[in-house]
Design a protein around this motif. Structure first.
Motif, PDB file in Angstrom:
ATOM      1  N   GLU A  70     -42.933  13.378  30.810  1.00 31.55           N
ATOM      2  CA  GLU A  70     -43.466  14.113  31.812  1.00 31.55           C
ATOM      3  C   GLU A  70     -42.707  13.869  33.511  1.00 31.55           C
ATOM      4  N   ASN A  71     -42.024  12.985  33.056  1.00 29.40           N
ATOM      5  CA  ASN A  71     -41.552  12.360  34.072  1.00 29.40           C
ATOM      6  C   ASN A  71     -40.410  11.966  34.044  1.00 29.40           C
ATOM      7  N   GLU A  72     -39.473  11.932  35.287  1.00 30.66           N
ATOM      8  CA  GLU A  72     -38.727  10.688  34.878  1.00 30.66           C
ATOM      9  C   GLU A  72     -38.477   9.858  35.128  1.00 30.66           C
ATOM     10  N   PHE A  73     -39.704   9.048  35.589  1.00 28.58           N
ATOM     11  CA  PHE A  73     -39.520   7.417  36.451  1.00 28.58           C
ATOM     12  C   PHE A  73     -40.042   6.413  35.430  1.00 28.58           C
ATOM     13  N   VAL A  74     -39.067   6.451  34.482  1.00 30.12           N
ATOM     14  CA  VAL A  74     -38.891   6.452  33.058  1.00 30.12           C
ATOM     15  C   VAL A  74     -37.394   4.984  33.229  1.00 30.12           C
ATOM     16  N   ASP A  75     -37.436   3.681  32.338  1.00 32.37           N
ATOM     17  CA  ASP A  75     -36.593   2.966  32.312  1.00 32.37           C
ATOM     18  C   ASP A  75     -35.173   3.199  31.166  1.00 32.37           C
ATOM     19  N   LEU A  76     -34.012   3.932  31.180  1.00 30.41           N
ATOM     20  CA  LEU A  76     -33.457   3.773  30.339  1.00 30.41           C
ATOM     21  C   LEU A  76     -32.365   3.511  29.625  1.00 30.41           C
ATOM     22  N   VAL A  77     -32.462   1.715  30.059  1.00 29.83           N
ATOM     23  CA  VAL A  77     -31.847   1.085  29.469  1.00 29.83           C
ATOM     24  C   VAL A  77     -32.391   0.488  28.398  1.00 29.83           C
ATOM     25  N   GLU A  78     -34.053   0.153  28.816  1.00 31.60           N
ATOM     26  CA  GLU A  78     -34.492  -0.229  27.860  1.00 31.60           C
ATOM     27  C   GLU A  78     -34.979   0.883  26.702  1.00 31.60           C
ATOM     28  N   LEU A  79     -34.969   1.659  26.993  1.00 29.01           N
ATOM     29  CA  LEU A  79     -35.345   3.401  26.032  1.00 29.01           C
ATOM     30  C   LEU A  79     -34.183   3.507  25.146  1.00 29.01           C
ATOM     31  N   GLN A  80     -33.374   2.962  25.434  1.00 25.43           N
ATOM     32  CA  GLN A  80     -32.239   3.031  24.625  1.00 25.43           C
ATOM     33  C   GLN A  80     -31.855   1.661  23.594  1.00 25.43           C
ATOM     34  N   LYS A  81     -32.496   1.013  23.886  1.00 27.64           N
ATOM     35  CA  LYS A  81     -32.974   0.005  22.750  1.00 27.64           C
ATOM     36  C   LYS A  81     -33.606   0.239  21.888  1.00 27.64           C
ATOM     37  N   LEU A  82     -35.193   1.295  22.456  1.00 27.60           N
ATOM     38  CA  LEU A  82     -35.526   1.990  20.814  1.00 27.60           C
ATOM     39  C   LEU A  82     -34.788   2.956  20.077  1.00 27.60           C
ATOM     40  N   ALA A  83     -33.872   3.696  21.727  1.00 30.36           N
ATOM     41  CA  ALA A  83     -33.074   4.678  20.411  1.00 30.36           C
ATOM     42  C   ALA A  83     -32.175   4.056  19.593  1.00 30.36           C
ATOM     43  N   ASP A  84     -32.673   2.948  19.927  1.00 31.47           N
ATOM     44  CA  ASP A  84     -30.516   2.117  18.865  1.00 31.47           C
ATOM     45  C   ASP A  84     -31.422   1.721  17.355  1.00 31.47           C
ATOM     46  N   LYS A  85     -32.889   1.768  17.508  1.00 34.89           N
ATOM     47  CA  LYS A  85     -33.078   2.051  16.427  1.00 34.89           C
ATOM     48  C   LYS A  85     -33.962   2.544  15.720  1.00 34.89           C
ATOM     49  N   GLY A  86     -33.570   4.169  16.203  1.00 35.80           N
ATOM     50  CA  GLY A  86     -34.087   4.720  15.456  1.00 35.80           C
ATOM     51  C   GLY A  86     -35.510   5.547  15.479  1.00 35.80           C
ATOM     52  N   VAL A  87     -35.643   5.334  17.310  1.00 38.70           N
ATOM     53  CA  VAL A  87     -36.395   6.343  17.974  1.00 38.70           C
ATOM     54  C   VAL A  87     -35.818   7.483  18.335  1.00 38.70           C
ATOM     55  N   CYS A  88     -36.975   8.920  18.264  1.00 38.25           N
ATOM     56  CA  CYS A  88     -36.357  10.127  18.300  1.00 38.25           C
ATOM     57  C   CYS A  88     -36.729  10.531  20.133  1.00 38.25           C
ATOM     58  N   PHE A  89     -36.396  10.243  21.116  1.00 35.67           N
ATOM     59  CA  PHE A  89     -36.379  11.235  22.323  1.00 35.67           C
ATOM     60  C   PHE A  89     -35.382  12.484  22.491  1.00 35.67           C
ATOM     61  N   TYR A  90     -35.996  13.171  22.696  1.00 29.40           N
ATOM     62  CA  TYR A  90     -36.104  14.548  23.431  1.00 29.40           C
ATOM     63  C   TYR A  90     -37.090  15.111  24.560  1.00 29.40           C
ATOM     64  N   PRO A  91     -35.854  15.587  25.416  1.00 32.83           N
ATOM     65  CA  PRO A  91     -34.779  14.937  25.899  1.00 32.83           C
ATOM     66  C   PRO A  91     -33.962  14.016  25.573  1.00 32.83           C
ATOM     67  N   ARG A  92     -32.705  14.086  24.659  1.00 34.13           N
ATOM     68  CA  ARG A  92     -31.732  12.764  24.293  1.00 34.13           C
ATOM     69  C   ARG A  92     -31.661  11.876  25.845  1.00 34.13           C
ATOM     70  N   LEU A  93     -31.640  10.591  26.128  1.00 35.31           N
ATOM     71  CA  LEU A  93     -31.098   9.784  26.628  1.00 35.31           C
ATOM     72  C   LEU A  93     -29.985   9.762  28.147  1.00 35.31           C
ATOM     73  N   SER A  94     -28.928  10.897  26.978  1.00 39.12           N
ATOM     74  CA  SER A  94     -28.022  11.059  27.710  1.00 39.12           C
ATOM     75  C   SER A  94     -27.908  11.734  28.245  1.00 39.12           C
ATOM     76  N   SER A  95     -29.241  12.375  27.729  1.00 38.61           N
ATOM     77  CA  SER A  95     -28.881  14.343  28.701  1.00 38.61           C
ATOM     78  C   SER A  95     -29.829  13.622  30.313  1.00 38.61           C
ATOM     79  N   LEU A  96     -30.820  12.831  30.161  1.00 40.34           N
ATOM     80  CA  LEU A  96     -31.300  12.362  31.290  1.00 40.34           C
ATOM     81  C   LEU A  96     -30.263  11.521  31.908  1.00 40.34           C
ATOM     82  N   SER A  97     -29.509  11.122  31.504  1.00 39.56           N
ATOM     83  CA  SER A  97     -29.219   9.884  32.249  1.00 39.56           C
ATOM     84  C   SER A  97     -27.806  10.149  33.678  1.00 39.56           C
TER      85      SER A  97
END
Length: 377
Positions: A70-97
């Motif tokens: 809903e907003n951009e106030f997120v911690d991409l570094v920590e979310l990437q750890k979840l993505a590495d474990k298979g959590v699906c984020f859309y938009p992709r974290l690489s798109s937000l970076s």
């Protein structure tokens, strides 16, 4: 079986997604810091916690097929750890970076060959030597609804303002003498399908959007330029979901990209009532792999007016809302318990049936005056 979509954030954008989720056979879950937030009343499940807390997001992920924002106030570094474990984020974290820091976003836009105002990261006072007054100063992170954006008109104003930003990374940019401020919502699915909503005119006061008129007046060349900007951005980012793009129409007729918002956007709220598929339904379709819907306007045009707080109070302003509804308007009230000056409390949309963009703008401005006179009386 319904798809389960998690949203990081539980404000009015998530609330409007939750309104359309049942029609898309989607259960919407939210991560939000307060049970009083707008989306909680409609969400299938609420995970209570700060939106930048990845541990809370990990809990949300247990119940979801995909997580969006809903907003951009997120911690991409920590979310990437979840993505590495298979959590699906859309938009992709690489798109937000490349988008979350406004200076880095500008650098990315420029690297794609897109037209942007002259800009520079603020590191020392000599950086201002490259700019004339007025100029624009922006906080590089966490600016929202005009917060952290200031127009500086003189060296004395700059001297007075800078101490208030002590320790906050800043972006300096030239002030654009614009004819109009514009915005457009673009959407891309995981399969690469792209849909672009009508380009709208927006009006900002104190860097907060007051109203939107759709569609705006553009030449075929300007329309083509904007469409190519949207397609280039969505494709180069490998983007999945809705992307809001704010633009300037320069006095000389050229188009410049101001900034982007990687989510549903205030400039697209009119789509709830005025388009076949709203931006909120479109976001859910994109992130769940559905075919994207129809972005066509249901009428020749529309006007959307934000209902902003004009006092510090606790009120639902029911009498004012009833008067506005009697005009034939669609009134969307976000259910917030507290009014603060400038806070977005709701919005109003009216459909227009004029036969030219010029007449749509004239009628739209007239309706804006009527609604604002009832709201801000």
């Amino acid at each position: 079986m319904n798809k389960k979509v998690g949203v990081i954030g539980g404000g009015q954008l998530a609330w409007m997604m939750a309104q359309v989720a049942p029609q898309e056979n989607i259960d919407l879950l939210v991560q939000t810091p307060s049970f009083s937030d707008s989306a909680v009343s409609l969400a299938t499940k609420t995970i209570l916690g700060s939106i930048d807390n990845a541990q809370v997001t990990a809990e949300l992920a247990q119940y979801c097929d995909v997580i969006t924002f809903e907003n951009e106030f997120v911690d991409l570094v920590e979310l990437q750890k979840l993505a590495d474990k298979g959590v699906c984020f859309y938009p992709r974290l690489s798109s937000l970076s490349p988008l979350l820091d406004k200076y880095e976003q500008r650098c990315f836009l420029q690297s794609q060959g897109l037209p942007v105002p002259h800009f520079k990261a603020y590191e020392s006072l000599t950086d201002f030597d490259d700019f004339s007054y007025p100029l624009v100063l922006k906080a590089r992170r966490h600016g929202y609804d005009g917060q952290g954006t200031i127009i500086i008109k003189s060296p004395s104003e700059l001297t007075a303002i800078l101490p208030k930003f002590d320790g906050i990374p800043l972006l300096i940019e030239e002030f654009i003498p614009f004819d109009r401020e514009l915005a457009v919502i673009g959407t891309r699915s995981a399969s690469g399908e792209i849909k672009i909503y009508p380009v709208v005119q927006t009006y900002q006061q104190n860097q907060v959007c007051r109203w939107v008129i759709a569609p705006t007046i553009l030449t075929p060349s300007q329309q083509e330029t904007i469409s190519s900007i949207v397609e280039k951005l969505l494709t180069s980012l490998d983007y999945v979901g809705v992307l809001g793009i704010e633009l300037f129409l320069h006095e000389n007729g050229t188009i410049l990209v101001n900034e982007t918002a990687p989510r549903t956007h205030n400039s697209g709220h009119y789509t709830l009532d005025a388009c076949v598929t709203s931006q909120f339904a479109m976001q859910l379709q994109a992130v769940t792999g559905k075919k994207l819907g129809d972005v066509t306007l249901k009428s020749s045009g529309a006007v959307m007016v934000n209902l902003l707080g004009f006092e510090n109070a606790h009120s639902d302003y029911q009498e004012k809302r009833d008067k506005i509804a009697k005009m034939g308007a669609f009134v969307h009230w976000y259910g917030k318990k507290e009014s603060r000056i400038g806070r977005k409390l709701g919005h109003v949309t009216m459909l227009l049936d004029e036969d030219t963009p010029e007449k749509i703008e004239e009628k739209g401005r007239s309706i804006v005056q009527q609604i604002e006179s009832l709201w801000y009386d």
